[in-house]
Design a protein around this motif. Structure first.
Motif, PDB file in Angstrom:
ATOM      1  N   ASN A 182       0.820  -1.208   0.000  1.00  0.00           N
ATOM      2  CA  ASN A 182       0.000   0.000   0.000  1.00  0.00           C
ATOM      3  C   ASN A 182       0.854   1.259   0.000  1.00  0.00           C
ATOM      4  OD1 ASN A 182       0.832  -0.796   2.595  1.00  0.00           O
ATOM      5  ND2 ASN A 182      -0.661   0.596   3.535  1.00  0.00           N
ATOM      6  N   ASP A 183       2.157   1.122   0.284  1.00  0.00           N
ATOM      7  CA  ASP A 183       3.060   2.271   0.262  1.00  0.00           C
ATOM      8  C   ASP A 183       3.690   2.489  -1.104  1.00  0.00           C
ATOM      9  OD1 ASP A 183       2.547   2.630   2.936  1.00  0.00           O
ATOM     10  OD2 ASP A 183       4.291   1.461   3.593  1.00  0.00           O
ATOM     11  N   ALA A 184       3.458   1.576  -2.058  1.00  0.00           N
ATOM     12  CA  ALA A 184       4.074   1.690  -3.384  1.00  0.00           C
ATOM     13  C   ALA A 184       3.436   2.835  -4.170  1.00  0.00           C
ATOM     14  CB  ALA A 184       3.906   0.380  -4.141  1.00  0.00           C
ATOM     15  N   PRO A 185       4.242   3.529  -4.989  1.00  0.00           N
ATOM     16  CA  PRO A 185       5.693   3.387  -5.166  1.00  0.00           C
ATOM     17  C   PRO A 185       6.456   4.073  -4.042  1.00  0.00           C
ATOM     18  CG  PRO A 185       4.868   5.114  -6.593  1.00  0.00           C
ATOM     19  CD  PRO A 185       3.656   4.533  -5.914  1.00  0.00           C
ATOM     20  N   VAL A 186       7.645   3.565  -3.766  1.00  0.00           N
ATOM     21  CA  VAL A 186       8.446   4.082  -2.668  1.00  0.00           C
ATOM     22  C   VAL A 186       9.762   4.626  -3.202  1.00  0.00           C
ATOM     23  CG1 VAL A 186       7.448   2.490  -0.994  1.00  0.00           C
ATOM     24  CG2 VAL A 186       9.497   1.818  -2.267  1.00  0.00           C
ATOM     25  N   ILE A 187      10.384   5.449  -2.391  1.00  0.00           N
ATOM     26  CA  ILE A 187      11.738   5.914  -2.699  1.00  0.00           C
ATOM     27  C   ILE A 187      12.705   4.784  -2.379  1.00  0.00           C
ATOM     28  CG2 ILE A 187      13.512   7.608  -2.145  1.00  0.00           C
ATOM     29  CD1 ILE A 187      11.293   9.557  -1.431  1.00  0.00           C
ATOM     30  N   LEU A 188      13.576   4.483  -3.307  1.00  0.00           N
ATOM     31  CA  LEU A 188      14.466   3.334  -3.161  1.00  0.00           C
ATOM     32  C   LEU A 188      15.641   3.688  -2.262  1.00  0.00           C
ATOM     33  CD1 LEU A 188      14.471   1.958  -6.821  1.00  0.00           C
ATOM     34  CD2 LEU A 188      13.206   1.105  -4.851  1.00  0.00           C
ATOM     35  N   GLY A 189      15.504   3.333  -0.995  1.00  0.00           N
ATOM     36  CA  GLY A 189      16.604   3.458  -0.057  1.00  0.00           C
ATOM     37  C   GLY A 189      17.351   2.147   0.069  1.00  0.00           C
ATOM     38  N   PHE A 190      18.190   2.056   1.088  1.00  0.00           N
ATOM     39  CA  PHE A 190      19.009   0.860   1.265  1.00  0.00           C
ATOM     40  C   PHE A 190      18.147  -0.366   1.549  1.00  0.00           C
ATOM     41  CE2 PHE A 190      21.524  -1.998   3.990  1.00  0.00           C
ATOM     42  CZ  PHE A 190      22.562  -2.282   3.118  1.00  0.00           C
ATOM     43  N   GLN A 201      14.968  -0.833   0.865  1.00  0.00           N
ATOM     44  CA  GLN A 201      14.139  -1.171  -0.289  1.00  0.00           C
ATOM     45  C   GLN A 201      14.959  -1.891  -1.368  1.00  0.00           C
ATOM     46  OE1 GLN A 201      14.136   1.818   1.206  1.00  0.00           O
ATOM     47  NE2 GLN A 201      12.107   1.697   2.178  1.00  0.00           N
ATOM     48  N   MET A 202      16.195  -1.466  -1.570  1.00  0.00           N
ATOM     49  CA  MET A 202      17.036  -2.111  -2.576  1.00  0.00           C
ATOM     50  C   MET A 202      17.410  -3.528  -2.159  1.00  0.00           C
ATOM     51  SD  MET A 202      17.335  -0.437  -5.291  1.00  0.00           S
ATOM     52  CE  MET A 202      18.546  -1.565  -5.981  1.00  0.00           C
ATOM     53  N   ILE A 203      17.537  -3.768  -0.863  1.00  0.00           N
ATOM     54  CA  ILE A 203      17.790  -5.141  -0.404  1.00  0.00           C
ATOM     55  C   ILE A 203      16.635  -6.046  -0.800  1.00  0.00           C
ATOM     56  CG2 ILE A 203      17.979  -6.589   1.650  1.00  0.00           C
ATOM     57  CD1 ILE A 203      19.626  -4.434   2.953  1.00  0.00           C
ATOM     58  N   MET A 204      15.402  -5.558  -0.618  1.00  0.00           N
ATOM     59  CA  MET A 204      14.238  -6.348  -1.006  1.00  0.00           C
ATOM     60  C   MET A 204      14.200  -6.556  -2.517  1.00  0.00           C
ATOM     61  SD  MET A 204      11.664  -8.009   0.107  1.00  0.00           S
ATOM     62  CE  MET A 204      11.539  -7.390   1.792  1.00  0.00           C
ATOM     63  N   VAL A 205      14.522  -5.528  -3.290  1.00  0.00           N
ATOM     64  CA  VAL A 205      14.516  -5.636  -4.752  1.00  0.00           C
ATOM     65  C   VAL A 205      15.547  -6.653  -5.222  1.00  0.00           C
ATOM     66  CG1 VAL A 205      15.039  -4.399  -6.885  1.00  0.00           C
ATOM     67  CG2 VAL A 205      13.617  -3.319  -5.148  1.00  0.00           C
ATOM     68  N   VAL A 206      16.766  -6.562  -4.709  1.00  0.00           N
ATOM     69  CA  VAL A 206      17.829  -7.473  -5.138  1.00  0.00           C
ATOM     70  C   VAL A 206      17.508  -8.908  -4.734  1.00  0.00           C
ATOM     71  CG1 VAL A 206      20.260  -8.057  -4.822  1.00  0.00           C
ATOM     72  CG2 VAL A 206      19.583  -5.674  -5.131  1.00  0.00           C
ATOM     73  N   ALA A 207      16.944  -9.093  -3.545  1.00  0.00           N
ATOM     74  CA  ALA A 207      16.611 -10.446  -3.085  1.00  0.00           C
ATOM     75  C   ALA A 207      15.574 -11.098  -3.988  1.00  0.00           C
ATOM     76  CB  ALA A 207      16.106 -10.398  -1.646  1.00  0.00           C
ATOM     77  N   ILE A 208      14.590 -10.332  -4.428  1.00  0.00           N
ATOM     78  CA  ILE A 208      13.523 -10.899  -5.260  1.00  0.00           C
ATOM     79  C   ILE A 208      13.969 -11.033  -6.711  1.00  0.00           C
ATOM     80  CG2 ILE A 208      11.203 -10.473  -6.162  1.00  0.00           C
ATOM     81  CD1 ILE A 208      10.486  -9.232  -3.495  1.00  0.00           C
ATOM     82  N   MET A 209      14.664 -10.046  -7.244  1.00  0.00           N
ATOM     83  CA  MET A 209      15.043 -10.078  -8.651  1.00  0.00           C
ATOM     84  C   MET A 209      16.144 -11.087  -8.931  1.00  0.00           C
ATOM     85  SD  MET A 209      12.859  -8.026  -9.790  1.00  0.00           S
ATOM     86  CE  MET A 209      13.336  -7.766 -11.485  1.00  0.00           C
ATOM     87  N   THR A 210      16.972 -11.408  -7.951  1.00  0.00           N
ATOM     88  CA  THR A 210      18.021 -12.416  -8.139  1.00  0.00           C
ATOM     89  C   THR A 210      17.592 -13.787  -7.641  1.00  0.00           C
ATOM     90  OG1 THR A 210      19.051 -11.835  -6.028  1.00  0.00           O
ATOM     91  CG2 THR A 210      19.842 -10.691  -7.997  1.00  0.00           C
ATOM     92  N   GLU A 211      16.297 -13.953  -7.353  1.00  0.00           N
ATOM     93  CA  GLU A 211      15.722 -15.235  -6.930  1.00  0.00           C
ATOM     94  C   GLU A 211      16.317 -15.739  -5.620  1.00  0.00           C
ATOM     95  OE1 GLU A 211      14.180 -17.709 -10.581  1.00  0.00           O
ATOM     96  OE2 GLU A 211      16.304 -17.255 -10.893  1.00  0.00           O
ATOM     97  N   ARG A 212      16.687 -14.821  -4.757  1.00  0.00           N
ATOM     98  CA  ARG A 212      17.118 -15.181  -3.403  1.00  0.00           C
ATOM     99  C   ARG A 212      15.972 -14.886  -2.437  1.00  0.00           C
ATOM    100  NH1 ARG A 212      21.721 -13.402  -6.101  1.00  0.00           N
ATOM    101  NH2 ARG A 212      23.642 -14.592  -5.682  1.00  0.00           N
ATOM    102  N   TYR A 213      14.823 -15.506  -2.718  1.00  0.00           N
ATOM    103  CA  TYR A 213      13.607 -15.158  -1.993  1.00  0.00           C
ATOM    104  C   TYR A 213      13.099 -16.302  -1.128  1.00  0.00           C
ATOM    105  CZ  TYR A 213      12.039 -17.364  -6.353  1.00  0.00           C
ATOM    106  OH  TYR A 213      11.897 -18.194  -7.434  1.00  0.00           O
ATOM    107  N   THR A 214      13.937 -17.255  -0.782  1.00  0.00           N
ATOM    108  CA  THR A 214      13.482 -18.392   0.017  1.00  0.00           C
ATOM    109  C   THR A 214      12.900 -17.941   1.348  1.00  0.00           C
ATOM    110  OG1 THR A 214      15.199 -19.748  -1.006  1.00  0.00           O
ATOM    111  CG2 THR A 214      14.161 -20.598   0.995  1.00  0.00           C
ATOM    112  N   LYS A 215      13.504 -16.935   1.961  1.00  0.00           N
ATOM    113  CA  LYS A 215      13.042 -16.449   3.253  1.00  0.00           C
ATOM    114  C   LYS A 215      12.045 -15.301   3.128  1.00  0.00           C
ATOM    115  CE  LYS A 215      15.557 -19.126   5.887  1.00  0.00           C
ATOM    116  NZ  LYS A 215      14.928 -20.099   6.820  1.00  0.00           N
TER     117      LYS A 215
END
Length: 532
Positions: free
Chosen positions: A12-20, A22-36
């Motif tokens: 519900n907060d999207a779009p957000v300013i990409l801080g540190f 937020q970028m951790i969440m982006v990298v985790a999902i886009m690189t398929e490191r989303y097990t957790k």
């Protein structure tokens, strides 16, 4: 797209300013490191990617039927009056003295129970459903162009190495390929965008590796270019050469396969088997359009091969002459309509075979891991089925209709009948005549498929008849496969030379000449033949 994913799980907060964070969440999902992070893994990632690309069409949402309040069970109204929250937030019985978990354990427990559906429910109404959501065709076309460029991208490889693909004629080829890929999701002339139903139905079969190019692109945020991952603790630093250019993506140049088509193939074939691994075995433009040349160049390759054929669609005319008329008369009289709009007459078909080629007598070759596909003017993949095993056939005379076919039963031997039987076309099949002049692709959706499954995106009957422009066969493999092929070629050359020598291979030219003179084949004493 990225600003939406960065807001996860608070959509519900999207779009957000990409801080540190937020970028951790982006990298985790886009690189398929989303097990957790994602409880259902790839399925939730697919839905999240769709929501990050889609826009909400208010007109479509207004016509959606909402459930009346009177239909809700009165006993459930109280429970449904507020968001249930996450499982980790629910109260449990226990002694407060034992609640000594630290903050990290609480965060990981929350991520373990996190589900994207829960994340949608905690957002607004638009985020809670995919009804009315649609990816605009223009936006998705641009993303496809990016994915075509990033498909061969390796770990820590700079994207600037592929800037030559977005200039001049290369850009036109990139746009054309992206249009072919886009047409697999939706018809842009009839629909302005892609719904979630289309996205989720087409993606698993036609594009299982579509978003793989995003992994190395976002891995640049994880590792520094100056970091030597091969260095061990306590060992001396080693200098890594940075100026060594990687080998080209395609070692040989073909008329059909280019870098854009290669990236398109990687959307449904593992890129590790394609990039820098293909060798041109046969090209009709270079080796000649004949089955004998095809057999010589291809049959000794003992690794998987990719068969490609390009052509121009044949128009429906009343009178046909010459070889086109002969080919037309060999086909069944019932002809389905074309599979795409008439203004796009260039077609490209292909097949992936993981077994060596061989001459077919009574039984076809191939296995259930074979794939039949179309690359232009629309992208489509027809996976092998278990209805029958008529996967591939290479038939030579005296068969009734010699040539190459996929998905059809082998033709019978030629009979003494005055009229030859018609060519047998399978429900989903591709057939070429022996002269490599004409071909036909048949898709009988009503029959529900044969050796290959029917199309996921085009659920209707269609047929493409075309004149062949070019044929190519590419071998998937490295130096070892090429060495084995070379050894077999050399062995066959030695055997052919041994059979050619009339004196059992002594190499004595004078003895050969004397033997031919005694036989009367050369010299003034030769005889035979009538001069009348």
């Amino acid at each position: 797209m990225i600003s939406f994913i960065g807001a996860f799980p608070f959509l519900n907060d999207a779009p957000v300013i990409l801080g540190f964070e937020q970028m951790i969440m982006v990298v985790a999902i886009m690189t398929e490191r989303y097990t957790k992070v994602l409880a259902k893994g790839a399925a939730n990632r697919k839905k999240l990617l769709f929501k990050s690309l889609a826009v909400y069409d208010r007109k479509l949402s207004e016509i959606q039927k909402q459930t009346p309040a009177s239909e809700i069970d009165p006993n459930q109204r109280g429970a449904a009056s507020h968001a249930p929250g996450f499982a980790v937030d629910q109260a449990v019985d226990g002694d407060d003295d034992n609640d000594d978990y630290d903050d990290d354990d609480l965060v990981m427990s929350a991520f373990d129970s996190l589900d994207i559906n829960d994340a949608f429910k905690t957002g607004d109404f638009h985020a809670a459903t995919t009804h009315g959501a649609m990816i605009p065709a223009d936006n998705f076309r641009r993303l496809i162009m990016l994915l075509l460029i990033t498909a061969p991208l390796g770990p820590q490889e700079s994207l600037s190495a592929y800037t030559d693909r977005i200039t001049g004629s290369a850009l036109n080829s990139l746009r054309s390929t992206a249009e072919n890929v886009l047409s697999a999701f939706t018809d842009v002339e009839k629909s302005p965008g892609i719904t979630f139903a289309q996205f989720s139905e087409v993606l698993p079969t036609n594009f299982p590796h579509l978003f793989n190019g995003l992994n190395p692109l976002f891995e640049h945020f994880l590792f520094s270019k100056n970091l030597d991952l091969s260095k061990r603790k306590g060992s001396a630093a080693t200098t890594i050469p940075r100026n060594l250019a990687p080998p080209p993506l395609l070692q040989d140049k073909g008329n059909i396969l280019n870098l854009d088509i290669l990236s398109q193939l990687s959307f449904f074939i593992n890129g590790d088997d394609l990039f820098r691994r293909l060798r041109l075995l046969y090209s009709g433009a270079d080796s000649g359009y004949s089955m004998g040349s095809f057999e010589t160049k291809v049959f000794n390759w003992r690794a998987p091969t990719i068969f490609l054929i390009s052509g121009t669609r044949l128009e429906k005319t009343e009178s046909r002459r010459g070889s086109e008329g002969v080919f037309h008369d060999s086909l069944p009289p019932q002809r389905f309509p074309n599979g795409s709009s008439p203004d796009r007459n260039s077609v490209v078909f292909g097949a992936l075979l993981r077994q060596p080629w061989r001459v077919t007598n009574k039984e076809c070759f191939g296995a259930d891991d074979m794939v039949l596909f179309q690359l232009a003017p629309t992208h489509d993949v027809f996976s092998a089925s278990s209805v029958n095993r008529n996967y591939a056939a290479f038939t030579k005379a005296p068969s009734t209709h010699p040539g190459i076919s996929f998905g059809s039963s082998p033709p019978p031997s030629s009979s003494s009948s005055r009229h030859a039987p018609l060519r047998n076309l399978g429900p989903v099949s591709l057939a070429l005549d022996s002269s490599f002049e004409f071909g036909v692709f048949n898709h009988d959706f009503t029959s529900r498929g044969g050796a290959f499954s029917t199309s996921i995106s085009r659920k209707f009957d269609f047929q493409e008849r075309f004149s062949i422009d070019d044929i190519e066969v590419w071998g998937c493999g490295g130096d070892e496969e090429a060495r084995i092929q070379k050894e077999r070629w050399e062995w066959e050359a030695r055997e052919a030379e041994a059979r050619r020598r009339v004196n059992l291979g002594t190499g004595d030219i004078e003895a050969d000449r004397a033997l031919l003179q005694m036989a009367g084949l050369i010299g003034s004493n030769r005889s035979g033949g009538s001069m009348a």
